[in-house]
Structure formats: structure tokens, C-alpha cells
Enzyme design. Structure first.
Site, mmCIF file in Angstrom:
data_model
loop_
_atom_site.group_PDB
_atom_site.id
_atom_site.type_symbol
_atom_site.label_atom_id
_atom_site.label_comp_id
_atom_site.label_asym_id
_atom_site.label_seq_id
_atom_site.Cartn_x
_atom_site.Cartn_y
_atom_site.Cartn_z
ATOM 1 N N CYS A 116 0.835 -1.237 -0.059
ATOM 2 C CA CYS A 116 0.031 0.044 0.064
ATOM 3 C C CYS A 116 0.782 1.272 -0.041
ATOM 4 O O CYS A 116 0.421 2.504 -0.132
ATOM 5 C CB CYS A 116 -0.920 0.046 1.287
ATOM 6 N N HIS A 256 -3.788 7.070 2.605
ATOM 7 C CA HIS A 256 -4.059 5.820 2.022
ATOM 8 C C HIS A 256 -5.407 5.303 2.343
ATOM 9 O O HIS A 256 -5.781 5.429 3.521
ATOM 10 C CB HIS A 256 -3.052 4.720 2.463
ATOM 11 N N ASN A 286 -10.070 -0.492 -0.984
ATOM 12 C CA ASN A 286 -8.430 -0.433 -0.818
ATOM 13 C C ASN A 286 -8.032 -0.746 -2.153
ATOM 14 O O ASN A 286 -7.885 -2.106 -2.291
ATOM 15 C CB ASN A 286 -7.847 -1.164 0.331
#
Length: 332
Positions: A116, A256, A286
Site C-alpha cells: 500500500c 491511503h 482499498n
């Protein structure tokens, strides 16, 4: 000699057409829209459903969108960096496939794996190629097909992830714009808490790894959440302090998009308002390395030259970090 910085001069993106809603997901596993929205903050996620299409397809579409918007010819690109943990193949690189698909005939490239945190690590890497003086036009892509490694019978992970890609063009400037500071970290303590066990050289593919579902994401949610909340908040606040940015001076936080509670905790720790935070987790879920550039893609028209932006992320590894970006053009 004047100092050279790397500034973003364009943003592109691509999201697959198919939308997996919470309502549909609740018919696949024991979950509900209320449970997902309360604990994660995701309403829907986009997934690739077409056979024969993977991360290179998403990345190529994002790059094509970027080139069309900026008016830059594919032949002008010197380098492409693709941040991903879901490449089409172990080799060749996804970057190589994108180069061929888009016609970046004068570019070379490579993949970067930081989960990520991939886009943040990637923008620091790409910026340094610009600062070297040898590269004038560098494309950075954050792209992941998370649906390819998600077990849709696992209620703890399947609501979280989506597919998507975002791309930015980086070019040199002698003005104080672009990526001005980064603070990047890796700590292997996270290896057992968020990983893909099977498929690598340590656990090569076998009937056993497939039967044990070791080719899907494993996440110890509580441990990951605990580390993400503290690490992402601390590194973001530190980025503000060392660049003398007060809460009122910060135009945007781009966090994020992993969990709404982590985003809210980070913003609270930084002392900023919700209106200063880019949030699209409810729409895309995500998308791992794609979350930061997809925020830029969604908000580009609202961005103004001189905006102070902090990028913040946390991912498997553990990897985490923050970056200070001064926006270089009016989005309109």
C-alpha cells in the site's frame, strides 16, 4: 547550479466498470452494509471481470488517460515505474507490458513492490531520477488487481479491496514545487500479519498451497490496524513539523484509503478538518498502490498551484511513510 525538483504535471486514472456493492457482497459471505460501513467505511468497490485482463490492463488504461489529458506523446516518455503487488506475472515486469501496450518506445521501466506504500515509495524513486538530470518525463503508476488475490469466502478481507490504477507525469522544475520531502520506513516485523504466503520461492505453488488457500491475502486485522493508526499519524505529523506546516497551512491530506477509522485518526492527530482530507474509500475500497493517485485523479480539478499536500500511507511489510508535495498547476 540551480536545484532541480520533480513536479507532477498531469494525472490519469482508470477504474473497471463492474461494481461490487456491499449488498451483493452480503449474499456471498456473512456480512452486511452496516457492518462494512461501520468498521471500514466502504460502500462499493470496482473489480475486473473480463477474462485475460490484469494489472497491466489497468495501468495501461491509466497511462493512456494521462497522455491524452496532458497532450504528451508516448515517445517522449523516458521512464515508467509501476508500483504494484499484483503483477500480471512474476516476470516479465508489468512495466515492460505497459511499455509495449501503450507504445512507450523510448522508455525503460521496472516494477516496485511496497504494497500500500508503493505509490509513495515510487514517487520518491521517480523524483530522484528526475533530479539526476538524465530524465525529463517520468511516469509513475500505482496499479493493483486485488480481486485476483482476495478470497471471496473470507469475510475479514473480501470487503476491503478493489481494483484500479492511477498515473502521474513527473517533470523537472527549478521552482519550489513538486515533491519537496519524504520520510519512508520499512520494518519486517509485519511479515506474519499481512502477507501472501504461497507462490514465491519460499512457498512455491503446489497442490498443498492451493488447497490451503495460501495464494490469497492473509491479514491479522487488529495488529495491522494498531500499527497503521500509530505509524501513519506519527509520520504525517512529523512531516508537518519538519516543513513548518501548520494545520491551517495544509491544503490537503491524501491518506491511503484502507480504513475510514485510520483516516479519521490520522487527521485528528494532525489537527486538521475533515474538509482538508481526500476520501474516496467509500467508492473504490482499498486499491493498494492505486489509492493515492486515484485521489489526485478525483480531486485534480480542485487543486490549485501552490497547494500544500501531505501524502501518507501504511502497508504490508510493514511499510509506511509520508511525503510533502507542493502542487504545481491549477487543476482547472
Amino acid at each position: 547550479m540551480s536545484k532541480v525538483n520533480a513536479k507532477i504535471t498531469g494525472v490519469g486514472g482508470f477504474i473497471p466498470e463492474y461494481i461490487l456493492t456491499n449488498e451483493e457482497l452480503s449474499r456471498m459471505v456473512d456480512t452486511s452494509d452496516e457492518w462494512i460501513m461501520t468498521r471500514i467505511g466502504i460502500k462499493e468497490r470496482h473489480l475486473i471481470k473480463d477474462e485475460g485482463r490484469g494489472t497491466s490492463y489497468l495501468a495501461s488504461k491509466a497511462v493512456e488517460n494521462l497522455l491524452e489529458k496532458t497532450g504528451v506523446n508516448a515517445e517522449e516518455i523516458d521512464l515508467i515505474v509501476v508500483a504494484t503487488i499484483s503483477p500480471d506475472h512474476a516476470f516479465p515486469s508489468t512495466a515492460a507490458i505497459v511499455i509495449d501496450a501503450v507504445g512507450l518506445t523510448n522508455a525503460w521501466g521496472f516494477d516496485l513492490s511496497a504494497a500500500c506504500s508503493g505509490f509513495l515509495f515510487g514517487i520518491d524513486t521517480a523524483a530522484n531520477f528526475i533530479k539526476s538530470g538524465s530524465y525529463k518525463k517520468v511516469i509513475l503508476v500505482g496499479a493493483d488487481t486485488m480481486s485476483s488475490i482476495v478470497d471471496y469466502t473470507d469475510r475479514t478481507t473480501c470487503p476491503i479491496f478493489g481494483d484500479g490504477a492511477g498515473a502521474v507525469l513527473l517533470e523537472p522544475t527549478e521552482e519550489e514545487f513538486g515533491l519537496l520531502d519524504t520520510d519512508l520506513h520499512v520494518d519486517g516485523v509485519g511479515i506474519d500479519h499481512l502477507y501472501l504466503k504461497g507462490g514465491g520461492s519460499y512457498h512455491p505453488p503446489s497442490h498443498e498451497t492451493v488447497d490451503n488457500k495460501e495464494h490469497y491475502i492473509y491479514q491479522d486485522g487488529r495488529t495491522v490496524f494498531k500499527h497503521a493508526v500509530s505509524k501513519m499519524a506519527d509520520v504525517s505529523l512529523n512531516m508537518m513539523k519538519r516543513n513548518n506546516i501548520g494545520a491551517k497551512d495544509l491544503t490537503w491530506l491524501i491518506p491511503h484509503q484502507a480504513n475510514m477509522r485510520i483516516i479519521e485518526s490520522t487527521a485528528h492527530h494532525m489537527g486538521i478538518k475533515k474538509e482538508q482530507v481526500m476520501i474516496n474509500i467509500h467508492r473504490y475500497g482499498n486499491t493498494t498502490a492505486a489509492t493515492l493517485p486515484l485521489c489526485l485523479w478525483d480531486w485534480e480539478k480542485q487543486l490549485k498551484k501552490g497547494d500544500n499536500i501531505i501524502l501518507a500511507t501504511f502497508g504490508a511489510g510493514f511499510t509506511w511513510g509520508a511525503g510533502f508535495l507542493k502542487w504545481a498547476y491549477d487543476g482547472e
